[in-house]
Design a protein around this motif. Structure first.
Motif, PDB file in Angstrom:
ATOM      1  N   THR A 354       0.850  -1.335   0.017  1.00  0.00           N
ATOM      2  CA  THR A 354      -0.033  -0.057   0.009  1.00  0.00           C
ATOM      3  C   THR A 354       0.827   1.202   0.012  1.00  0.00           C
ATOM      4  OG1 THR A 354      -1.666  -1.273   1.287  1.00  0.00           O
ATOM      5  CG2 THR A 354      -2.059   1.077   1.383  1.00  0.00           C
ATOM      6  N   GLU A 355       1.904   1.147   0.797  1.00  0.00           N
ATOM      7  CA  GLU A 355       2.436   2.515   0.917  1.00  0.00           C
ATOM      8  C   GLU A 355       3.621   2.665  -0.148  1.00  0.00           C
ATOM      9  OE1 GLU A 355       4.150   6.078   2.975  1.00  0.00           O
ATOM     10  OE2 GLU A 355       2.299   4.945   3.169  1.00  0.00           O
ATOM     11  N   ASP A 356       4.295   1.732  -0.220  1.00  0.00           N
ATOM     12  CA  ASP A 356       5.511   1.706  -1.113  1.00  0.00           C
ATOM     13  C   ASP A 356       5.346   1.406  -2.644  1.00  0.00           C
ATOM     14  OD1 ASP A 356       7.471   2.296   1.219  1.00  0.00           O
ATOM     15  OD2 ASP A 356       6.891   0.064   1.803  1.00  0.00           O
ATOM     16  N   LEU A 357       4.035   0.737  -2.819  1.00  0.00           N
ATOM     17  CA  LEU A 357       3.978   0.294  -4.330  1.00  0.00           C
ATOM     18  C   LEU A 357       2.589   1.254  -4.812  1.00  0.00           C
ATOM     19  CD1 LEU A 357       4.719  -3.168  -4.463  1.00  0.00           C
ATOM     20  CD2 LEU A 357       6.312  -1.228  -5.148  1.00  0.00           C
ATOM     21  N   TYR A 358       1.644   0.953  -4.118  1.00  0.00           N
ATOM     22  CA  TYR A 358       0.171   1.694  -4.588  1.00  0.00           C
ATOM     23  C   TYR A 358       0.343   3.205  -4.412  1.00  0.00           C
ATOM     24  CZ  TYR A 358      -4.795   2.675  -4.748  1.00  0.00           C
ATOM     25  OH  TYR A 358      -6.067   3.277  -4.995  1.00  0.00           O
ATOM     26  N   LYS A 359       0.690   3.548  -3.120  1.00  0.00           N
ATOM     27  CA  LYS A 359       0.793   5.146  -2.845  1.00  0.00           C
ATOM     28  C   LYS A 359       2.018   5.758  -3.566  1.00  0.00           C
ATOM     29  CE  LYS A 359       1.045   8.874   0.666  1.00  0.00           C
ATOM     30  NZ  LYS A 359       1.320   8.903   2.161  1.00  0.00           N
ATOM     31  N   ALA A 360       3.029   5.147  -3.543  1.00  0.00           N
ATOM     32  CA  ALA A 360       4.151   5.910  -4.078  1.00  0.00           C
ATOM     33  C   ALA A 360       4.290   5.836  -5.799  1.00  0.00           C
ATOM     34  CB  ALA A 360       5.515   4.957  -3.670  1.00  0.00           C
ATOM     35  N   PHE A 361       3.638   4.907  -6.506  1.00  0.00           N
ATOM     36  CA  PHE A 361       3.588   4.776  -7.980  1.00  0.00           C
ATOM     37  C   PHE A 361       2.333   5.004  -8.608  1.00  0.00           C
ATOM     38  CE2 PHE A 361       7.366   2.481  -6.359  1.00  0.00           C
ATOM     39  CZ  PHE A 361       8.508   3.248  -7.182  1.00  0.00           C
ATOM     40  N   LEU A 362       1.401   4.589  -7.895  1.00  0.00           N
ATOM     41  CA  LEU A 362      -0.046   4.673  -8.589  1.00  0.00           C
ATOM     42  C   LEU A 362      -1.200   5.797  -8.086  1.00  0.00           C
ATOM     43  CD1 LEU A 362      -0.912   0.706  -8.576  1.00  0.00           C
ATOM     44  CD2 LEU A 362       0.027   2.266 -10.225  1.00  0.00           C
ATOM     45  N   ARG A 363      -1.191   6.023  -6.647  1.00  0.00           N
ATOM     46  CA  ARG A 363      -2.153   6.814  -6.120  1.00  0.00           C
ATOM     47  C   ARG A 363      -1.331   7.917  -5.068  1.00  0.00           C
ATOM     48  NH1 ARG A 363      -6.954   8.620  -7.753  1.00  0.00           N
ATOM     49  NH2 ARG A 363      -7.846   8.111  -5.576  1.00  0.00           N
ATOM     50  N   GLN A 364      -0.407   8.969  -5.459  1.00  0.00           N
ATOM     51  CA  GLN A 364       0.175   9.626  -4.745  1.00  0.00           C
ATOM     52  C   GLN A 364      -0.835  10.412  -3.925  1.00  0.00           C
ATOM     53  OE1 GLN A 364       3.551  11.845  -6.548  1.00  0.00           O
ATOM     54  NE2 GLN A 364       4.347   9.827  -7.348  1.00  0.00           N
ATOM     55  N   GLY A 365      -1.945  10.792  -4.472  1.00  0.00           N
ATOM     56  CA  GLY A 365      -2.814  11.760  -3.672  1.00  0.00           C
ATOM     57  C   GLY A 365      -4.251  10.962  -3.106  1.00  0.00           C
ATOM     58  N   ALA A 366      -3.829   9.644  -2.918  1.00  0.00           N
ATOM     59  CA  ALA A 366      -4.981   8.976  -2.318  1.00  0.00           C
ATOM     60  C   ALA A 366      -5.308   9.471  -0.950  1.00  0.00           C
ATOM     61  CB  ALA A 366      -4.462   7.361  -2.435  1.00  0.00           C
ATOM     62  N   SER A 367      -6.508   9.370  -0.579  1.00  0.00           N
ATOM     63  CA  SER A 367      -6.877   9.748   0.685  1.00  0.00           C
ATOM     64  C   SER A 367      -6.654   8.869   1.557  1.00  0.00           C
ATOM     65  CB  SER A 367      -8.495   9.924   0.856  1.00  0.00           C
ATOM     66  OG  SER A 367      -9.176   8.631   0.419  1.00  0.00           O
ATOM     67  N   GLN A 368      -6.691   9.146   2.969  1.00  0.00           N
ATOM     68  CA  GLN A 368      -6.351   8.068   4.006  1.00  0.00           C
ATOM     69  C   GLN A 368      -7.260   7.046   4.249  1.00  0.00           C
ATOM     70  OE1 GLN A 368      -3.698   8.466   6.520  1.00  0.00           O
ATOM     71  NE2 GLN A 368      -3.061   9.715   4.952  1.00  0.00           N
ATOM     72  N   ARG A 369      -8.744   7.302   3.807  1.00  0.00           N
ATOM     73  CA  ARG A 369      -9.811   6.289   3.821  1.00  0.00           C
ATOM     74  C   ARG A 369      -9.451   5.507   2.780  1.00  0.00           C
ATOM     75  NH1 ARG A 369     -14.722   5.266   5.653  1.00  0.00           N
ATOM     76  NH2 ARG A 369     -16.267   4.189   4.243  1.00  0.00           N
ATOM     77  N   GLU A 370      -8.868   5.771   1.693  1.00  0.00           N
ATOM     78  CA  GLU A 370      -8.862   4.879   0.610  1.00  0.00           C
ATOM     79  C   GLU A 370      -7.536   3.975   0.897  1.00  0.00           C
ATOM     80  OE1 GLU A 370      -6.967   5.133  -4.205  1.00  0.00           O
ATOM     81  OE2 GLU A 370      -8.041   6.867  -3.054  1.00  0.00           O
ATOM     82  N   LEU A 371      -6.476   4.361   1.312  1.00  0.00           N
ATOM     83  CA  LEU A 371      -5.359   3.683   1.691  1.00  0.00           C
ATOM     84  C   LEU A 371      -5.600   3.005   2.991  1.00  0.00           C
ATOM     85  CD1 LEU A 371      -2.438   6.620   1.899  1.00  0.00           C
ATOM     86  CD2 LEU A 371      -2.830   4.865   0.321  1.00  0.00           C
ATOM     87  N   VAL A 372      -6.377   3.080   3.868  1.00  0.00           N
ATOM     88  CA  VAL A 372      -6.746   2.212   4.995  1.00  0.00           C
ATOM     89  C   VAL A 372      -7.494   0.804   4.048  1.00  0.00           C
ATOM     90  CG1 VAL A 372      -8.359   1.548   6.918  1.00  0.00           C
ATOM     91  CG2 VAL A 372      -6.890   3.738   6.789  1.00  0.00           C
TER      92      VAL A 372
END
Length: 494
Positions: A354-372
Motif C-alpha cells: 500500500t505505502e511503497d507501491l500503490y501510494k508511491a507509484f499509482l495513487r500519490q494523492g490517495a485519501s487516508q480512507r482509501e489507503l486504509v
C-alpha cells in the motif's frame, strides 16, 4: 465430556477474544498511519511484548523443545544467540530507528525510511526493498499457516485442507479489521499466555518426575551427553547457531514495533521488559524439552507420539499432565504463537504494497480512507496467496523459514544498523549492502561452505559493501547530514 470438547471450547473462546480485540482497534483506527503503525502511540508494555510475540512463532513451543528433547542441551546455543541479538537490536537500533523514521518524512515502512534517509530520487531503494519484503514474507506467512493447520489437524482430527482455513481465518479477520493496533494488542495477550505456559509446564514436568535432582539423574542415566553443551558441535556449528541473532537487525515486522512506540524514551523502558520476557520464555521452552527427556524416560508407555515426532513434546506434556480445560488453554498458546507472528507478517506485506507501491507509484494523492481500505484488501490478497502456497504441506515451505530469516537479516540488517549509526552512509552504499547481503545468502545457501549459516557471511559482506561504496562515492549532501545529526541529538536527550 470428551477430551476434545473443552479443548475446542478454549480454542473458540481464545479466537473470539482476538476478533473482539480487532473490533476494538477498528474503533480507534482513523487513518493509514493508525492502520499500519498504530499512530505511533504504543506504550512500553505493548511495545515490548508485541516485539517479542511477533518474533517467537510456533517454533518456540514446537521446534525448539523438540530439538532439545532429541539432542539435549547443546541445541540451546540458538537461544543464546537470539537473546544476544535481540538485546543489541533494542540497544543499538530501536530508539534510534524510532527517531530517524519520524525525522525522515515520518516514514511508515522500511522502504519509505530508506528512500527518505538517503534522498533516493530514483526510488530504486524503495522498489528493491519492497520486493524483498514481499518475496520473503509471503513464504513466511505460508509457513505460519502450515503450522496453524498442523495444530488444528493434530488436535481435532480434521482434514489438512479444513485445518488450513480454520487456522488462518481468525488471524486474517482481526488483522483485516483492526490493523496494527489489533495486532499489537493481540500480541500483548498472546505474549502473556506464552510466558504463563512456559513457566507452568516445566514446573509441572519436574514435579511429576520427582524434582530437579531426580530429573537430572534420569536424564544422565539415559544419555550423559544430554548435558554436554558441545555435543556433536564444531566451531562452525556453534557460530551458525549464535548467528541467528544477527537476523534481528533486519526483520521488518520486529522493527515496525520500534517505529510505533510513542517515543524513544518508551523504547528504553520496553527493552528491559522485552529481554526479561524473552529470557524467561526461552528458558521455559528449553526446560520443557530438557525435562521432557526425563518424563518420557520414566513413562515410556506414554512416549509413542513424541517418539514419532519430537516437536509434539509440549503438546503431549500439556495433555498428559493437565486437565482437559487447562490443556486447552496451554495448547491455545501454540495457536497464539503462530497467530502473533502471522498477523505481523500479513500486516508488513500489506503496508509495503500500500505505502511503497500503490501510494508511491499509482495513487500519490490517495485519501487516508482509501489507503486504509487498500491496506485491508492487501491483507486478504497476501493471505490468499500464502494459503495457496501452504495448500501442499509437502512443498518445503517450512524449510524456507531459516532462509527467509537469513535473507532479511543480511539484506536489511546492515543497512538499518549502519543507517542509524553512521551519517556518512550513502544511497549507493545502501543499495550495495542490500544487494550484496541478499546475493551472498543465496549463493552461500547453494554451496553451504563449511556448514556455516548463510546469514553470517551475508551480514559481514553486506556491511563491508556499505562502508566501501559509501567511502568511494561522494559524501551525502549537507541536508542529509544535518537531518541525521538532529535525529541523533534527539535520541540522546534524556
Amino acid at each position: 465430556m470428551t477430551m476434545n470438547t473443552p479443548m475446542l471450547v478454549t480454542f473458540l473462546v481464545y479466537i473470539l477474544g482476538m476478533v473482539t480485540i480487532g473490533l476494538l482497534a477498528y474503533r480507534v483506527t482513523h487513518n493509514f498511519d493508525d492502520y499500519i503503525l498504530g499512530g505511533r502511540r504504543l506504550g512500553a508494555l505493548v511495545t515490548a511484548l508485541s516485539a517479542g510475540a511477533s518474533d517467537m512463532s510456533g517454533w518456540l513451543l514446537m521446534g525448539l523443545p523438540g530439538a532439545i528433547f532429541l539432542s539435549g542441551i547443546s541445541e540451546s546455543w540458538i537461544a543464546i544467540g537470539l537473546t544476544i541479538g535481540a538485546y543489541l537490536n533494542w540497544k543499538l537500533v530501536a530508539g534510534r530507528l524510532r527517531v530517524h523514521t519520524e525525522a525522515n518524512n515520518n516514514a511508515l515502512t522500511l522502504p519509505d525510511y530508506f528512500t527518505h534517509r538517503f534522498a533516493d530520487r530514483s526510488k530504486l531503494l524503495r522498489v528493491i526493498s519492497a520486493l524483498v519484503i514481499l518475496a520473503f514474507f509471503t513464504v513466511y506467512c505460508a509457513s505460519g499457516i502450515v503450522a496453524g493447520a498442523r495444530l488444528f489437524e493434530s488436535t481435532f482430527g480434521i482434514s489438512y485442507q479444513n485445518a488450513l482455513w480454520a487456522g488462518a481465518a481468525a488471524t486474517i479477520l482481526y488483522t483485516f479489521i483492526g490493523g496494527f493496533l489489533a495486532v499489537s494488542w493481540a500480541d500483548t495477550v498472546q505474549a502473556s499466555l506464552m510466558i504463563f505456559a512456559l513457566i507452568l509446564t516445566p514446573v509441572m514436568v519436574i514435579l511429576a518426575v520427582g524434582g530437579i535432582d531426580s530429573s537430572l539423574g534420569v536424564i544422565v542415566a539415559k544419555n550423559p551427553a544430554n548435558l554436554d553443551m558441545l555435543k556433536g558441535l564444531n566451531l562452525g556449528a556453534i557460530l551458525s547457531l549464535l548467528g541467528w541473532g544477527l537476523g534481528y537487525f533486519g526483520q521488518p515486522h520486529i522493527l515496525a514495533r520500534f517505529m510505533a512506540a510513542d517515543s524513544h524514551h518508551t523504547v528504553r523502558r520496553a527493552r528491559r521488559i522485552s529481554i526479561i520476557w524473552m529470557i524467561l520464555c526461552l528458558a521455559g521452552t528449553i526446560a520443557v524439552g530438557f525435562f521432557g527427556i526425563a518424563y518420557f524416560a520414566d513413562n515410556p508407555q506414554q512416549a509413542g507420539r513424541v517418539s514419532q515426532n519430537s516437536e509434539r513434546v509440549f503438546i503431549e506434556l500439556a495433555m498428559i499432565l493437565f486437565s482437559p480445560w487447562m490443556a486447552g488453554i496451554l495448547l491455545s498458546v501454540i495457536l497464539a504463537a503462530v497467530m502473533s507472528t502471522l498477523s505481523c507478517q500479513l500486516l508488513a506485506c500489506s503496508s509495503t504494497i500500500t505505502e511503497d507501491l500503490y501510494k508511491a507509484f499509482l495513487r500519490q494523492g490517495a485519501s487516508q480512507r482509501e489507503l486504509v481500505w487498500v491496506g485491508r484488501l492487501m491483507v486478504l490478497v497476501v493471505a490468499l496467496v500464502a494459503i495457496a502456497l501452504a495448500a501442499n504441506p509437502e512443498n518445503r515451505v517450512l524449510g524456507l523459514v531459516s532462509y527467509a530469516w537469513a535473507g532479511f537479516g543480511a539484506a536489511f540488517g546492515p543497512v538499518v544498523l549502519i543507517s542509524v549509526m553512521w551519517p556518512r552512509m550513502t544511497c549507493n552504499g545502501a543499495l550495495a549492502g542490500m544487494v550484496v547481503g541478499a546475493m551472498t545468502v543465496i549463493i552461500w545457501k547453494h554451496y553451504a561452505w563449511w556448514g556455516l549459516y548463510e546469514i553470517i557471511p551475508g551480514f559481514l559482506f553486506g556491511s563491508i559493501a556499505i562502508v566501501l561504496v559509501s567511502l568511494m562515492g561522494c559524501p551525502p549532501c549537507v541536508s542529509i547530514i544535518q537531518r541525521f545529526e538532529q535525529a541523533e541529538a534527539e535520541f540522546r536527550t534524556l
